[in-house]
Every structure is written in structure tokens, then in C-alpha cells.
Scaffold this active site. Structure first.
Site, mmCIF file in Angstrom:
data_model
loop_
_atom_site.group_PDB
_atom_site.id
_atom_site.type_symbol
_atom_site.label_atom_id
_atom_site.label_comp_id
_atom_site.label_asym_id
_atom_site.label_seq_id
_atom_site.Cartn_x
_atom_site.Cartn_y
_atom_site.Cartn_z
ATOM 1 N N LEU A 1 0.932 -1.271 -0.201
ATOM 2 C CA LEU A 1 0.040 0.049 0.008
ATOM 3 C C LEU A 1 0.869 1.316 0.082
ATOM 4 O O LEU A 1 0.370 2.261 0.061
ATOM 5 C CB LEU A 1 -0.935 0.022 1.280
ATOM 6 C CG LEU A 1 -1.985 -1.148 0.963
ATOM 7 C CD1 LEU A 1 -2.924 -1.334 2.349
ATOM 8 C CD2 LEU A 1 -3.216 -0.581 0.054
ATOM 9 N N GLY A 2 2.347 0.977 -0.143
ATOM 10 C CA GLY A 2 3.172 2.146 -0.273
ATOM 11 C C GLY A 2 3.107 3.007 -1.670
ATOM 12 O O GLY A 2 2.426 2.458 -2.416
ATOM 13 N N GLN A 3 4.056 3.829 -1.809
ATOM 14 C CA GLN A 3 3.921 4.637 -2.842
ATOM 15 C C GLN A 3 4.477 3.761 -4.274
ATOM 16 O O GLN A 3 3.683 3.895 -5.127
ATOM 17 C CB GLN A 3 5.296 5.838 -2.920
ATOM 18 C CG GLN A 3 5.233 6.760 -4.164
ATOM 19 C CD GLN A 3 6.306 7.615 -4.172
ATOM 20 O OE1 GLN A 3 7.446 7.448 -3.379
ATOM 21 N NE2 GLN A 3 6.434 8.325 -5.025
ATOM 22 N N ASP B 1 0.683 -5.692 3.524
ATOM 23 C CA ASP B 1 1.139 -4.537 4.258
ATOM 24 C C ASP B 1 0.731 -4.427 5.851
ATOM 25 O O ASP B 1 0.003 -5.059 6.191
ATOM 26 C CB ASP B 1 0.356 -3.177 3.540
ATOM 27 C CG ASP B 1 0.954 -1.998 3.851
ATOM 28 O OD1 ASP B 1 1.641 -1.354 2.649
ATOM 29 O OD2 ASP B 1 1.180 -1.482 4.750
ATOM 30 N N ILE B 2 1.300 -3.515 6.499
ATOM 31 C CA ILE B 2 1.115 -3.459 8.030
ATOM 32 C C ILE B 2 -0.437 -2.974 8.326
ATOM 33 O O ILE B 2 -0.727 -3.462 9.250
ATOM 34 C CB ILE B 2 2.248 -2.684 8.658
ATOM 35 C CG1 ILE B 2 2.053 -3.175 10.263
ATOM 36 C CG2 ILE B 2 1.841 -1.203 8.420
ATOM 37 C CD1 ILE B 2 3.263 -2.552 10.886
ATOM 38 N N ARG B 3 -0.956 -2.265 7.190
ATOM 39 C CA ARG B 3 -2.371 -1.979 7.479
ATOM 40 C C ARG B 3 -3.195 -2.324 6.473
ATOM 41 O O ARG B 3 -2.615 -2.594 5.216
ATOM 42 C CB ARG B 3 -2.033 -0.309 7.677
ATOM 43 C CG ARG B 3 -1.622 0.441 6.461
ATOM 44 C CD ARG B 3 -1.454 1.631 6.480
ATOM 45 N NE ARG B 3 -0.524 2.014 5.370
ATOM 46 C CZ ARG B 3 -0.978 2.743 4.258
ATOM 47 N NH1 ARG B 3 -2.264 2.682 4.065
ATOM 48 N NH2 ARG B 3 -0.328 3.105 3.316
ATOM 49 N N TYR C 1 19.014 6.142 6.489
ATOM 50 C CA TYR C 1 18.463 5.411 5.186
ATOM 51 C C TYR C 1 19.509 4.978 4.359
ATOM 52 O O TYR C 1 19.454 4.005 3.871
ATOM 53 C CB TYR C 1 17.703 6.655 4.707
ATOM 54 C CG TYR C 1 16.757 6.118 3.592
ATOM 55 C CD1 TYR C 1 17.436 6.551 2.087
ATOM 56 C CD2 TYR C 1 15.755 5.375 3.520
ATOM 57 C CE1 TYR C 1 16.549 6.316 0.808
ATOM 58 C CE2 TYR C 1 15.056 4.899 2.086
ATOM 59 C CZ TYR C 1 15.525 5.263 0.950
ATOM 60 O OH TYR C 1 14.730 5.125 -0.045
HETATM 61 C C1 VAH Z 1 13.523 9.331 -0.112
HETATM 62 N N1 VAH Z 1 11.897 9.094 -2.084
HETATM 63 O O1 VAH Z 1 13.345 10.765 -0.414
HETATM 64 C C2 VAH Z 1 12.992 8.517 -1.222
HETATM 65 C C3 VAH Z 1 13.920 8.154 -2.374
HETATM 66 C C4 VAH Z 1 16.005 8.920 -3.742
HETATM 67 C C5 VAH Z 1 14.733 9.339 -2.660
HETATM 68 O O2 VAH Z 1 15.060 7.292 -1.546
HETATM 69 O O3 VAH Z 1 13.826 9.064 0.839
#
Ligand code: VAH
Length: 315
Positions: A8-10, A32-34, A139
Site C-alpha cells: 500500500l506504499g508509494q 502491508d502492515i495496515r 536511510y
Molecule cells: C526518499 N523518495 O526521498 C525516497 C528516495 C531517492 C529518494 O529514496 O527518501
């Protein structure tokens, strides 16, 4: 049978539907978790799943006899920076659980990496496929570790792992949650709603971007590619354009001449954006699995505004 996490994510909300169209609705198990009122839940098999629960993931994969795992559930860059410990747990343990399911089921495996896997010491222009990767965000640490873990599972256990480094993704189906490049998506929504947008990313900040239809096509093309051709596997640089906020504004003004862009820079997300490349080199993807794109900035803008107009009227 294909198991998708983060359906359900982007990315998930469009990839799930595209795969169901291509391979058959019953062939794609969305998780999905939801839950949500979305065709992902109503047009084929759907299960709620927290990807940090490896046993639950294994049970679903075994019950449906899954032979392909597409792992999308993750915290994106800005959210991960606000909660780095949660990001490590979800992004790394979720990935390990998904790789273990693929190993036990001898399944093909895909998970996305990102231009976020590069850092300030990476060459910023036409960033090579093989180069320095010392990201300064949680990230980015997760994405580099994920790329290495996927390569390890290929070399050590023979799991057919495949991955791409996505740029910022622009889409109209499901809004992204907690990214740095999301300003570009917000700009289209605000252009239609308010006729103006205040960008949290500064003018002149170039990042790679891609329209979601091209991202979905890239995943399908990579997963259907001849494995003998794949030298890089985890993870291919892919991109459709390198653009800054003013480039999006100019493209929008071709359709909404009165649209105005101004700036109120968010230092946290600007620092993330500044640590990423200005443009990346996607030659390896072209050479090894015939990567192509259909949407440049102007074609994406035309389609995005057309689709969003209908969506906003419906909403
Ligand atoms: C973000 N849309 O902004 C993601 C992606 C390169 C960007 O990893 O974290």
C-alpha cells in the site's frame, strides 16, 4: 506466486496492480502492515503483515507457495532520520526476514535501493555504477547494507537477488511518506489546489527523479531479464531526469501559467539532499537489461497534472 511487502506504499500500490494485470490477480499476494480501501486489497489476495515478524512472513509465503519475493516495506530518508533506531530495525530486520523467506523458498528476490545509498564523498555528477558509498543518513546506511546483504545472499546462498537504486519517484496514486524528494510530488498537488507551492528544498538543488510508470517498468524488466547478463545485480543506477525545484515549476507553468514557487528551506531535508548526487549514470542498467524510460520532465508533468485533476475531483 509473488509476495509483495509494503503493497500500500508509494511503489507498492502501483507495482502490485501492474503485476496483477501482467501475471494474473491471484498470482500476486499483497501484504502491508495496515489495510486500506484500495484495489490492492480488493482485487486479489491480501494479508496484513509486519515485516519485522519473520515467522508471520514465512507462514504467508508457505501458505501461498510463493516463488518470488518483492520487499518494499521500509522507512524513507526523512522519517528514518527522525527515528534512526526504528529505521534500523524495520529497514534491516525486515530485509533480513524477506531474504530468509526467499532463501528457504528458493524464490527470486527484489528490493529497491536508492540514490540515498551515496554520500558526500561520492562523485556527484554522472555518479558511476561502482563508486564510493559512504552515506551520512540512517536511510543511506540501511540501503548500502541492504545492497551488500543482497549480494551476499546471491554469492553465499544462490538467491537470485536483483535491485535498482531508485531516484526520487513521482506518482499520483499513493502519496510518498517521509522522503526528501517528496517536494516534487507535493508541488504538483499544490499547483492544482493552491496555484502555488513553498519548497522545503532550495533552488538549484539537483536530484535524479523518475515517473512511477517508468519505475514499475524497470522492476518488471529487471525481474524478467536473463540472469546470465546481470553483472551488477544489487543495485543498478536508474534515472529518468536530473531536476531542481525551479525545473518542476517551469514545466508546471507550461500548463498553469500563474503557478508560483517560493522557498522555505528545511535544513534537515536540505542536508540530506545535499549529500546525494546531482545526476547518476545508468549505463550498466542499459547494457545489462535494456533499461529505458518513457517519461521526461515535460511528458511526466503533462500526465501527472491530467491524472491528479481527476483524482482531486474524485476526492
Ligand atoms: C526518499 N523518495 O526521498 C525516497 C528516495 C531517492 C529518494 O529514496 O527518501
Amino acid at each position: 506466486k509473488i509476495l509483495i511487502t509494503g503493497s500500500l506504499g508509494q511503489i507498492g500500490s502501483e507495482l502490485t496492480m501492474a503485476l496483477r494485470e501482467r501475471y494474473g490477480h491471484q498470482q500476486v499476494i499483497a501484504t502491508d502492515i495496515r489495510e486500506a480501501d484500495h484495489p490492492v486489497v480488493t482485487s486479489g489476495p491480501f494479508e496484513t503483515l509486519d515485516v519485522t515478524d519473520g515467522d508471520a512472513m514465512q507462514e504467508i509465503a508457505d501458505r501461498y507457495q510463493v516463488d518470488t519475493v518483492i520487499h518494499l516495506a521500509a522507512l524513507l530518508s526523512a522519517k528514518a532520520e527522525n527515528n534512526p533506531q526504528l529505521a534500523w530495525d524495520l529497514n534491516m530486520n525486515g530485509l533480513m526476514n524477506a531474504l530468509e523467506v526467499a532463501r528457504k523458498r528458493e524464490a527470486k528476490f527484489f528490493t529497491p535501493s536508492s540514490i540515498g545509498a551515496f554520500g558526500p564523498t561520492t562523485p556527484k555528477d554522472q555518479t558511476p555504477q561502482l563508486t564510493v558509498q559512504r552515506p551520512t543518513t540512517m536511510y543511506g546506511v540501511n540501503k548500502v547494507a541492504g545492497e551488500l546483504l543482497c549480494d551476499y545472499y546471491f554469492e553465499r546462498f544462490g538467491v537470485d537477488t536483483r535491485s535498482v537504486r531508485f531516484p526520487g519517484l513521482i506518482s499520483y496514486d499513493t502519496e510518498p511518506g517521509g522522503g526528501t524528494t517528496d517536494y516534487a510530488v507535493e508541488m504538483y498537488y499544490e499547483a492544482l489546489k493552491q496555484g502555488r507551492y513553498t519548497s522545503y528544498i532550495a533552488a538549484g538543488t539537483y536530484m535524479d527523479m523518475m515517473y512511477m510508470p517508468d519505475a514499475v517498468k524497470a522492476i518488471i524488466d529487471l525481474m524478467e531479464a536473463d540472469p546470465a547478463r546481470l553483472k551488477n545485480r544489487n543495485a543498478y543506477n536508474v534515472t529518468a531526469m536530473s531536476a531542481a525545484p525551479e525545473d518542476f515549476a517551469r514545466a508546471i507553468q507550461q500548463h498553469i501559467p500563474a503557478f508560483e514557487l517560493d522557498y522555505d528551506v528545511d535544513p534537515v531535508r536540505q542536508a540530506i539532499a545535499d549529500s546525494w548526487p546531482n545526476s547518476i549514470d545508468s549505463k550498466a542498467a542499459v547494457n545489462e537489461w535494456d533499461f529505458t524510460i518513457d517519461y521526461d520532465l515535460n511528458k511526466m508533468t503533462e500526465d501527472m497534472l491530467t491524472q491528479l485533476k481527476q483524482k482531486l475531483v474524485l476526492d
